[in-house]
Design a protein around this motif. Structure first.
Motif, short mmCIF file in Angstrom:
data_model
loop_
_atom_site.label_atom_id
_atom_site.label_comp_id
_atom_site.label_asym_id
_atom_site.label_seq_id
_atom_site.Cartn_x
_atom_site.Cartn_y
_atom_site.Cartn_z
N VAL A 104 9.75 3.87 -12.67
CA VAL A 104 9.52 3.27 -11.07
C VAL A 104 9.41 1.86 -11.81
O VAL A 104 8.23 1.01 -12.02
CB VAL A 104 9.26 3.40 -10.57
CG1 VAL A 104 9.32 3.10 -8.67
CG2 VAL A 104 9.26 5.07 -10.22
N ASP A 105 10.74 1.19 -11.24
CA ASP A 105 9.46 -0.89 -10.94
C ASP A 105 10.24 -1.37 -9.41
O ASP A 105 11.30 -0.93 -9.08
CB ASP A 105 11.25 -1.79 -11.75
CG ASP A 105 10.82 -1.53 -13.15
OD1 ASP A 105 11.45 -0.16 -13.56
OD2 ASP A 105 9.65 -1.47 -14.15
N THR A 106 9.19 -1.67 -8.32
CA THR A 106 9.24 -2.33 -7.77
C THR A 106 8.83 -3.76 -8.25
O THR A 106 7.78 -4.35 -8.67
CB THR A 106 8.56 -1.70 -6.47
OG1 THR A 106 8.61 -0.40 -6.92
CG2 THR A 106 8.07 -2.47 -5.44
N GLU A 107 10.15 -4.55 -7.25
CA GLU A 107 9.92 -5.74 -7.80
C GLU A 107 9.95 -6.96 -6.34
O GLU A 107 10.88 -6.77 -5.03
CB GLU A 107 11.81 -6.43 -7.89
CG GLU A 107 11.50 -7.67 -8.89
CD GLU A 107 12.51 -7.64 -9.86
OE1 GLU A 107 12.18 -7.54 -10.74
OE2 GLU A 107 12.91 -9.14 -9.91
N TRP A 108 9.48 -8.07 -5.92
CA TRP A 108 9.53 -8.97 -5.10
C TRP A 108 10.38 -10.27 -5.62
O TRP A 108 9.66 -10.28 -6.55
CB TRP A 108 8.86 -9.04 -4.70
CG TRP A 108 7.62 -7.63 -3.55
CD1 TRP A 108 7.94 -7.89 -1.81
CD2 TRP A 108 6.91 -6.79 -3.92
NE1 TRP A 108 7.06 -6.89 -1.36
CE2 TRP A 108 6.79 -5.71 -2.84
CE3 TRP A 108 6.18 -6.02 -5.50
CZ2 TRP A 108 6.30 -5.04 -2.43
CZ3 TRP A 108 5.60 -5.20 -5.05
CH2 TRP A 108 5.86 -4.76 -3.75
N ARG A 148 0.95 -1.17 -0.20
CA ARG A 148 -0.11 -0.55 0.02
C ARG A 148 0.62 0.93 0.37
O ARG A 148 0.48 2.18 -0.46
CB ARG A 148 -0.89 -0.09 1.00
CG ARG A 148 -2.40 0.67 1.42
CD ARG A 148 -3.20 0.75 2.02
NE ARG A 148 -4.25 1.70 2.51
CZ ARG A 148 -3.86 2.67 2.84
NH1 ARG A 148 -3.29 3.14 3.04
NH2 ARG A 148 -4.94 3.74 2.06
N ILE A 203 3.66 1.59 -1.41
CA ILE A 203 4.60 1.79 -1.84
C ILE A 203 3.80 2.30 -3.94
O ILE A 203 3.90 4.07 -4.14
CB ILE A 203 5.44 1.12 -3.13
CG1 ILE A 203 6.00 0.44 -2.14
CG2 ILE A 203 5.51 0.90 -3.69
CD1 ILE A 203 6.50 -1.39 -1.84
N ASN A 248 10.75 -13.57 -3.93
CA ASN A 248 10.42 -14.60 -3.28
C ASN A 248 8.40 -14.95 -2.67
O ASN A 248 8.56 -15.13 -1.70
CB ASN A 248 10.98 -14.37 -2.15
CG ASN A 248 10.99 -12.66 -0.78
OD1 ASN A 248 10.15 -11.77 -1.23
ND2 ASN A 248 12.08 -12.55 -0.43
#
Lengths: 367, 264
Positions: free
Chosen positions: B180-184, B146, B148, B186
């Motif tokens: 902007v790139d947000t990455e998870w 949220r 982010i 796992n």
């Protein structure tokens, strides 16, 4: 890919990183009263310049050792040594313009860059309707199931300081910044911890336009004061925002006779700050006290006025600073330098950053 | 009544369908920008301590009402709700027993105007049609996502959501000012029947959605324990927000977010 070739031939202009993004973000916020900023990168550090109305110039000097890692490679190939210009090294820098709001928002992407009051955002608007207490229930409102409940129930300006302690204190959000050169974006890599998400931001950079220069003639200084920022902060926050003019008046200190400064009755105050607005005026006098005015140099009676709106732009930087140096030259140019203490101790190599504001005086006061 | 927070401010009108063992809340008014739709099914046992329903239409009652009015009443500690007719107007009546600060018992009644829907209209209520999703992934805790998306919202109207079968989830925006790139890396993918000819598990499937719609969906973080996102490449995204234990399925809120097509 041509990019790889470039990397081999030309290393990135800047590679820098911090373990905790908060300090860097708060330095940038100190000068964020205008969106477009000119960033100058050199071997010594990172400089952010903003200007407003061709009158106010804000500069944040973030030295290389504020960062945990800082590597600078000049964009231009080294010029042959000029016999006249022995400090050619100092002029070597890379400059670009960048939208500062975007940069700060990106640093704060995980909400950890400690911005004031934004934690209490969308949360839960529970205050609109009064909740009826169930019989037997205690009076605490239904708790939020995440930490942000803390922030939203802590509302009010006083909590800003507390937020720092109850917010993300265990581990800072780390940030790595790199800039490949002109025409390339400024790239940020932000991560909270190894397990969590990582964010990559590429912020468009623009060609740097020449910015306002307000050279301060050190040998023409008529007033020079060093004082604790808290005194100036308290004074400026007391002033009603409807004020439009701020006048700074300085008087030479009383002469020292027989080794003691004779206290003349009804002597003019050494430093007086006057503010005038539609609703009235305020005068604040500073005593001749070494605890307050740590350094005070004044050669003659000085009085210059500034637009209050410009001076209030300095408040955000003032909030986080420890000491202030106030200087005025004979043309009335005001230079305020705020010392921004680094969270790293001196032994860790942390250098204090500082933010400087220069403001032109209002013309009609020049006598 | 925490699930109400997730429907909060989603849409102005919503439809509630009461049947013998489930209660469905449906928000599908097309007027909403980004076209997000919510279809949820909650077992009445997990909401109400005592429940009684009787109707000519095989004990199913469907009604349309204003969500703002409903929320205002649910903010109080409500205990009893019943369908009634007052002054020739159908209302959902809430009776709240509470205590004043002095300790005296107090009873407050709220009446929310409703429109009982005709069977013909009820028949028209259909869940949106979607093809078989390309990828299923369990989202990281919504309260982490949220903040982010809250930062991304003023930067761009469109948000690209990408996921693959190897636990990778990406949220990206592309504008003139910033990318902007947000990455998870796992995340977990829910167990599927292992197929021998499964396409490359690293392949990322993406859909472009309205940032505002996705942010509104994230408001359901207050109730979600597990959320599964299903992406139909370039078509839509379906999110199953489980209320309570996944196995128990106390309730599911289903969010449909259509994909946006923008001319490159």
């Amino acid at each position: 890919m041509s990019n790889d070739d470039d990397e081999v031939q030309q290393p990135p202009v800047l590679k820098a990183s911090v373990n905790d993004v908060r300090h860097f973000a708060s330095l940038l916020r100190g000068v964020n009263f205008v969106n477009r900023a000119t960033v100058t990168i050199a071997k010594t550090g990172f400089v952010v310049i903003v200007e407003e109305a061709r009158t106010l110039l804000g500069t944040a000097y973030i030295f290389a050792n504020t960062f945990d890692e800082y590597t600078y490679h000049s964009e231009t190939p080294p010029a042959p040594q000029n016999s006249q210009d022995s400090d050619g090294d100092e002029d070597d820098n890379s400059a670009f313009e960048i939208p500062l709001n975007t940069l700060i928002e990106c640093l704060n992407i995980f909400g950890t860059a400690g911005s004031s009051g934004s934690g209490a955002g969308a949360g839960n608007a529970t205050s609109k309707y009064k909740k009826w207490k169930r019989p037997g229930e205690d009076s605490e409102p239904e708790g939020d199931d995440d930490d942000r409940g803390w922030r939203s129930s802590n509302g009010g300006s006083g909590a800003r300081g507390i937020d720092q302690y109850f917010g993300n204190t265990e581990k800072g959000t780390g940030m790595r910044m790199s800039y490949a050169g002109s025409g390339f974006p400024l790239t940020l890599l932000i991560a909270e911890d190894a397990a969590g998400p990582t964010t990559t931001c590429e912020i468009t950079t623009y060609e740097a336009e020449p910015h306002l220069q307000l050279p301060f003639e050190s040998d023409q200084t008529v007033l020079k004061i060093i004082l604790k920022s808290s005194w100036l902060r308290d004074a400026l926050s007391e002033l009603d925002p409807s004020c439009d003019k701020l006048t700074i008046i300085g008087n030479p200190p009383p002469p020292i006779v027989n080794g003691k400064q004779r206290q003349q009755p009804r002597a003019p105050p050494m430093l007086r700050i006057q503010a005038a607005g539609t609703f009235g005026s305020t005068e604040m006098d500073y005593p001749n006290d070494r605890d307050v005015l740590e350094t005070f140099e004044c050669t003659r009676h000085v009085s210059f006025s500034y637009r209050f709106g410009h001076i209030s732009r300095t408040l955000r930087a003032l909030q986080s600073s420890a000491k202030t140096s106030l200087r005025i030259d004979d043309e009335g140019l005001l230079s305020l330098q705020f010392l921004m203490p680094s969270p790293k101790s001196k032994t860790e190599g942390g250098a204090d950053a500082f933010i400087e504001f220069r403001c032109l005086a209002l013309d009609d006061e020049l006598v | 009544m925490r699930f109400r927070a997730s429907i909060e401010n989603l849409q102005k009108k919503c439809i509630i369908k009461f049947s013998e063992d489930v209660m469905c809340i449906i928000c599908n008014s097309e007027a909403n920008e980004g076209g997000i739709q919510v279809w949820s099914q909650i077992k009445v046992d997990s909401l109400f301590t005592s429940y009684r329903i009787q109707s000519n239409a095989s004990n199913i009652i469907t009604m349309a009402l204003s969500s703002e009015a409903l929320l205002a009443t649910l903010k109080s500690a409500s205990t009893l709700l019943q369908l009634a007719k007052k002054n020739d107007q159908a209302v959902l009546s809430f009776e709240i027993s509470g205590m004043t600060r002095q300790g005296r018992k107090v009873r407050v009644a709220h009446d929310v105007r409703i429109e009982v829907m005709k069977p013909a209209d009820v028949a028209n209520l259909k869940e949106p049609m979607c093809p078989e999703p390309d990828v299923h992934i369990i989202l990281p805790p919504l309260q982490k996502i949220r903040p982010i998306v809250e930062r991304l919202r003023p930067m761009s109207d469109f948000l690209a959501v990408r996921a693959n079968s190897n636990g990778r989830l990406q949220l990206s925006i592309r504008t003139d000012t910033v990318n902007v790139d947000t990455e998870w890396k796992n995340c977990k993918n829910p167990n599927k029947d292992p197929e021998p000819d499964l396409p490359d598990p690293d392949e990322l499937f993406s859909v472009l959605v309205s940032t505002k719609s996705f942010f509104k969906f994230l408001n359901s973080h207050v109730v979600s324990t597990t959320t599964i996102a299903c992406i139909c490449q370039n078509h839509c995204m379906i999110l199953y927000v489980y209320v309570g234990d996944l196995a128990d399925a106390g309730g599911v809120l289903t969010f449909y977010i259509p994909g946006q097509l923008i001319d490159e």
